[in-house]
Design an enzyme around this catalytic site. Structure first.
Site, PDB file in Angstrom:
ATOM      1  N   ARG A 169       0.838  -1.219   0.000  1.00  0.00           N
ATOM      2  CA  ARG A 169       0.000   0.000   0.000  1.00  0.00           C
ATOM      3  C   ARG A 169       0.873   1.270   0.000  1.00  0.00           C
ATOM      4  O   ARG A 169       0.563   2.263   0.668  1.00  0.00           O
ATOM      5  CB  ARG A 169      -0.936   0.021   1.220  1.00  0.00           C
ATOM      6  CG  ARG A 169      -1.892  -1.144   1.324  1.00  0.00           C
ATOM      7  CD  ARG A 169      -2.976  -1.069   0.250  1.00  0.00           C
ATOM      8  NE  ARG A 169      -4.017  -2.048   0.474  1.00  0.00           N
ATOM      9  CZ  ARG A 169      -4.025  -3.280  -0.048  1.00  0.00           C
ATOM     10  NH1 ARG A 169      -3.040  -3.678  -0.851  1.00  0.00           N
ATOM     11  NH2 ARG A 169      -5.009  -4.107   0.208  1.00  0.00           N
ATOM     12  N   SER A 244     -11.074  -1.273   2.994  1.00  0.00           N
ATOM     13  CA  SER A 244     -10.327  -1.449   4.248  1.00  0.00           C
ATOM     14  C   SER A 244      -9.951  -0.087   4.824  1.00  0.00           C
ATOM     15  O   SER A 244      -9.357   0.725   4.126  1.00  0.00           O
ATOM     16  CB  SER A 244      -9.030  -2.217   3.990  1.00  0.00           C
ATOM     17  OG  SER A 244      -9.334  -3.440   3.401  1.00  0.00           O
ATOM     18  N   GLU A 340      -5.677   3.503   6.145  1.00  0.00           N
ATOM     19  CA  GLU A 340      -5.340   3.316   4.722  1.00  0.00           C
ATOM     20  C   GLU A 340      -5.800   4.482   3.829  1.00  0.00           C
ATOM     21  O   GLU A 340      -5.010   4.973   3.023  1.00  0.00           O
ATOM     22  CB  GLU A 340      -5.917   1.995   4.207  1.00  0.00           C
ATOM     23  CG  GLU A 340      -5.504   1.740   2.774  1.00  0.00           C
ATOM     24  CD  GLU A 340      -6.026   0.430   2.216  1.00  0.00           C
ATOM     25  OE1 GLU A 340      -5.827  -0.615   2.866  1.00  0.00           O
ATOM     26  OE2 GLU A 340      -6.626   0.465   1.132  1.00  0.00           O
TER      27      GLU A 340
HETATM   28  C1  LIG Z   1     -15.409  -1.456  -1.591  1.00  0.00           C
HETATM   29  C2  LIG Z   1     -13.942  -1.095  -1.740  1.00  0.00           C
HETATM   30  C3  LIG Z   1     -13.014  -2.100  -1.906  1.00  0.00           C
HETATM   31  C4  LIG Z   1     -11.649  -1.779  -2.045  1.00  0.00           C
HETATM   32  N1  LIG Z   1     -10.756  -2.805  -2.208  1.00  0.00           N
HETATM   33  C5  LIG Z   1      -9.438  -2.529  -2.352  1.00  0.00           C
HETATM   34  C6  LIG Z   1      -8.494  -3.593  -2.523  1.00  0.00           C
HETATM   35  O1  LIG Z   1      -8.853  -4.768  -2.561  1.00  0.00           O
HETATM   36  N2  LIG Z   1      -7.191  -3.258  -2.648  1.00  0.00           N
HETATM   37  C7  LIG Z   1      -6.749  -1.960  -2.631  1.00  0.00           C
HETATM   38  O2  LIG Z   1      -5.528  -1.739  -2.755  1.00  0.00           O
HETATM   39  N3  LIG Z   1      -7.623  -0.939  -2.478  1.00  0.00           N
HETATM   40  C8  LIG Z   1      -8.945  -1.181  -2.339  1.00  0.00           C
HETATM   41  N4  LIG Z   1      -9.842  -0.152  -2.168  1.00  0.00           N
HETATM   42  C9  LIG Z   1      -9.347   1.235  -2.099  1.00  0.00           C
HETATM   43  C10 LIG Z   1      -9.450   2.042  -3.432  1.00  0.00           C
HETATM   44  O3  LIG Z   1     -10.428   1.522  -4.267  1.00  0.00           O
HETATM   45  C11 LIG Z   1      -8.110   2.072  -4.175  1.00  0.00           C
HETATM   46  O4  LIG Z   1      -7.121   2.660  -3.368  1.00  0.00           O
HETATM   47  C12 LIG Z   1      -8.209   2.870  -5.486  1.00  0.00           C
HETATM   48  O5  LIG Z   1      -7.006   2.770  -6.204  1.00  0.00           O
HETATM   49  C13 LIG Z   1      -8.534   4.354  -5.262  1.00  0.00           C
HETATM   50  O6  LIG Z   1      -8.832   4.903  -6.526  1.00  0.00           O
HETATM   51  P1  LIG Z   1      -9.646   6.260  -6.667  1.00  0.00           P
HETATM   52  O7  LIG Z   1      -9.594   6.654  -8.104  1.00  0.00           O
HETATM   53  O8  LIG Z   1     -10.987   6.112  -6.074  1.00  0.00           O
HETATM   54  O9  LIG Z   1      -8.737   7.243  -5.794  1.00  0.00           O
HETATM   55  P2  LIG Z   1      -9.227   8.497  -4.929  1.00  0.00           P
HETATM   56  O10 LIG Z   1      -9.949   8.008  -3.718  1.00  0.00           O
HETATM   57  O11 LIG Z   1      -9.915   9.482  -5.773  1.00  0.00           O
HETATM   58  O12 LIG Z   1      -7.822   9.099  -4.475  1.00  0.00           O
HETATM   59  C14 LIG Z   1      -7.028   8.426  -3.519  1.00  0.00           C
HETATM   60  C15 LIG Z   1      -5.718   9.211  -3.346  1.00  0.00           C
HETATM   61  O13 LIG Z   1      -4.952   9.130  -4.548  1.00  0.00           O
HETATM   62  C16 LIG Z   1      -4.738  10.429  -5.105  1.00  0.00           C
HETATM   63  N5  LIG Z   1      -4.903  10.306  -6.555  1.00  0.00           N
HETATM   64  C17 LIG Z   1      -5.989   9.885  -7.236  1.00  0.00           C
HETATM   65  N6  LIG Z   1      -5.737   9.884  -8.570  1.00  0.00           N
HETATM   66  C18 LIG Z   1      -4.461  10.307  -8.716  1.00  0.00           C
HETATM   67  C19 LIG Z   1      -3.619  10.536  -9.832  1.00  0.00           C
HETATM   68  N7  LIG Z   1      -4.044  10.347 -11.091  1.00  0.00           N
HETATM   69  N8  LIG Z   1      -2.357  11.008  -9.609  1.00  0.00           N
HETATM   70  C20 LIG Z   1      -1.905  11.237  -8.351  1.00  0.00           C
HETATM   71  N9  LIG Z   1      -2.666  11.036  -7.252  1.00  0.00           N
HETATM   72  C21 LIG Z   1      -3.931  10.594  -7.429  1.00  0.00           C
HETATM   73  C22 LIG Z   1      -5.825  11.329  -4.479  1.00  0.00           C
HETATM   74  O14 LIG Z   1      -5.396  12.688  -4.443  1.00  0.00           O
HETATM   75  C23 LIG Z   1      -5.947  10.704  -3.090  1.00  0.00           C
HETATM   76  O15 LIG Z   1      -4.919  11.182  -2.256  1.00  0.00           O
HETATM   77  C24 LIG Z   1     -11.217  -0.436  -2.029  1.00  0.00           C
HETATM   78  C25 LIG Z   1     -12.181   0.583  -1.862  1.00  0.00           C
HETATM   79  C26 LIG Z   1     -13.531   0.261  -1.725  1.00  0.00           C
HETATM   80  C27 LIG Z   1     -14.545   1.365  -1.565  1.00  0.00           C
END
Ligand SMILES: Cc1cc2nc3c(=O)[nH]c(=O)nc-3n(C[C@H](O)[C@H](O)[C@H](O)COP(=O)(O)OP(=O)(O)OC[C@H]3O[C@@H](n4cnc5c(N)ncnc54)[C@H](O)[C@@H]3O)c2cc1C
Length: 352
Positions: A169, A244, A340
């Site tokens: 992570r 998580s 996380e």
């Molecule tokens: C139901 C559920 C299940 C999940 N399961 C997992 C899992 O199994 N494994 C796992 O690792 N994660 C999991 N996650 C967490 C999440 O989905 C991941 O971390 C995902 O990659 C976040 O993507 P996002 O586009 O929603 O990011 P956001 O929530 O929009 O952003 C997260 C962070 O990344 C930054 N960010 C976003 N895009 C960029 C970019 N292009 N460049 C630089 N920084 C950026 C944002 O500024 C913020 O700080 C889960 C979440 C949920 C709700």
């Protein structure tokens, strides 16, 4: 670039937190990023980039510019090139492309590499930030190259996988907050052995298709992962959550031994000479938190690692519960849990 004022961010975060951005813009191309940078510079205001909003907690109205990543092209190799490629090929996706759509499309092409990461919400561009992982695979296993826009300097550059400092992570992007991922290149393979070391995947493939895991196609692995995730994790569209809430803590071998004596059944995984990773969900579950409810927030009834809220909860409600759980785990196990998702107040990121 079409700038909007006072935009509600509830639809843009999976906890459904009701906060506002002073300024808001969708980023459709590199030039939008350049203009957004100039705007923040001229106004001296903070900025925040949002992807799918599935890994963040917004605790206050944001006083600066919120940028929604909307660059959403994907570049598959053309058929002619594909035929000449025997086994491995690259695909490029822009940051705003939906992660699970990319996984679905790769699997539909019969290519393997991404299938264990099925159904993780969010965008391609956020995936390298915390090196998303699930069911024995991490993003680092198939990522080749990342294209970056430095919001501080306005420069663009490429970063090879080996320079991304990927960890559990974790990545170099967490230490360089002004680096915005604009495009990611993945390496996918035809005819690869699926990664099915997680016992539950092999069992699920067998029960869904009657197939031995070793012979499973990428599609069968994806189906199994989706089946497992749907049975264990709440759908953020119905029950607001960010997956998580805590990372699995890493402890020394001796601390693990001590805990295992005190707590028979402790769930821990050795990490090649670097101690043990404890299952945070197991620790929280032992303390009876699963299914707990307090006002508009709670702990999911099937997964103690997932905090859920009603849709009217505030970020503060969510963090108060997280803090109470953290203190309880530290008191009973002597283990510090780390949050996380990324936490933001009115001007930027903070830590619990
Ligand atoms: C139901 C559920 C299940 C999940 N399961 C997992 C899992 O199994 N494994 C796992 O690792 N994660 C999991 N996650 C967490 C999440 O989905 C991941 O971390 C995902 O990659 C976040 O993507 P996002 O586009 O929603 O990011 P956001 O929530 O929009 O952003 C997260 C962070 O990344 C930054 N960010 C976003 N895009 C960029 C970019 N292009 N460049 C630089 N920084 C950026 C944002 O500024 C913020 O700080 C889960 C979440 C949920 C709700």
């Amino acid at each position: 670039m079409e700038l909007q004022r006072r935009v509600n961010l509830k639809p843009y975060n999976t906890l459904s937190l009701n906060v506002e951005a002073a300024y808001f813009v969708a980023i459709n191309c590199l030039d939008d990023l350049r203009q957004a940078r100039k705007f923040c510079h001229d106004k001296c205001c903070p900025w925040l980039l949002i992807g799918g909003g599935s890994n963040l907690v917004l605790t206050q109205d944001f006083e600066g510019l919120v940028m929604l990543m909307a660059m959403d092209q994907v570049f598959w190799p053309v058929e002619k090139e594909k035929q000449s490629i025997s086994k491995t090929f690259s695909v490029n996706a822009q940051a705003g492309y939906e992660w699970d759509l990319l996984v679905a499309e790769s699997v539909a092409r019969g290519a393997s590499g991404l299938e264990n990461l099925s159904l993780i919400p969010g965008q391609v561009g956020a995936a390298p930030i915390q090196n998303i992982g699930a069911y024995g695979v991490e993003l680092k296993h198939c990522l080749e190259l990342v294209q970056v826009f430095n919001f501080d300097t306005g420069d663009t550059f490429e970063l090879a996988a080996k320079d991304c400092e990927f960890g559990y992570r974790d990545s170099v992007f967490k230490r360089n907050r002004s680096w915005i991922v604009t495009q990611v290149q993945f390496s996918l393979t035809y005819g690869n052995q699926p990664q099915v070391s997680y016992g539950i995947i092999a069992d699920t493939i067998m029960s869904l298709s009657g197939e031995l895991a070793a012979n499973a196609s990428p599609q069968q692995v994806r189906d199994a992962v989706i089946h497992i995730r749907r049975s264990k994790l709440p759908d953020p569209k119905k029950v607001p959550n960010v997956g998580s809430f805590f990372k699995n803590p890493i402890v020394s071998d001796s601390q693990k031994q001590k805990l295992a004596q005190q707590w028979p059944g402790l769930v821990a995984y050795a990490i090649d000479g670097k101690g043990h990773k404890l299952a945070a969900g197991w620790l929280i579950d032992q303390l009876g938190w699963k299914g707990f409810k307090q006002g508009d927030v709670g702990v999911h009834e099937h997964q103690a690692l997932v905090l859920v809220c009603s849709g009217v909860a505030t970020g503060k409600d969510v963090l108060d519960l997280a803090q109470t759980i953290k203190v309880d785990v530290a008191k009973k196990f002597g283990v510090t849990l780390e949050v996380e998702p990324r936490l933001f107040d009115n001007r930027g990121e903070f830590y619990l």
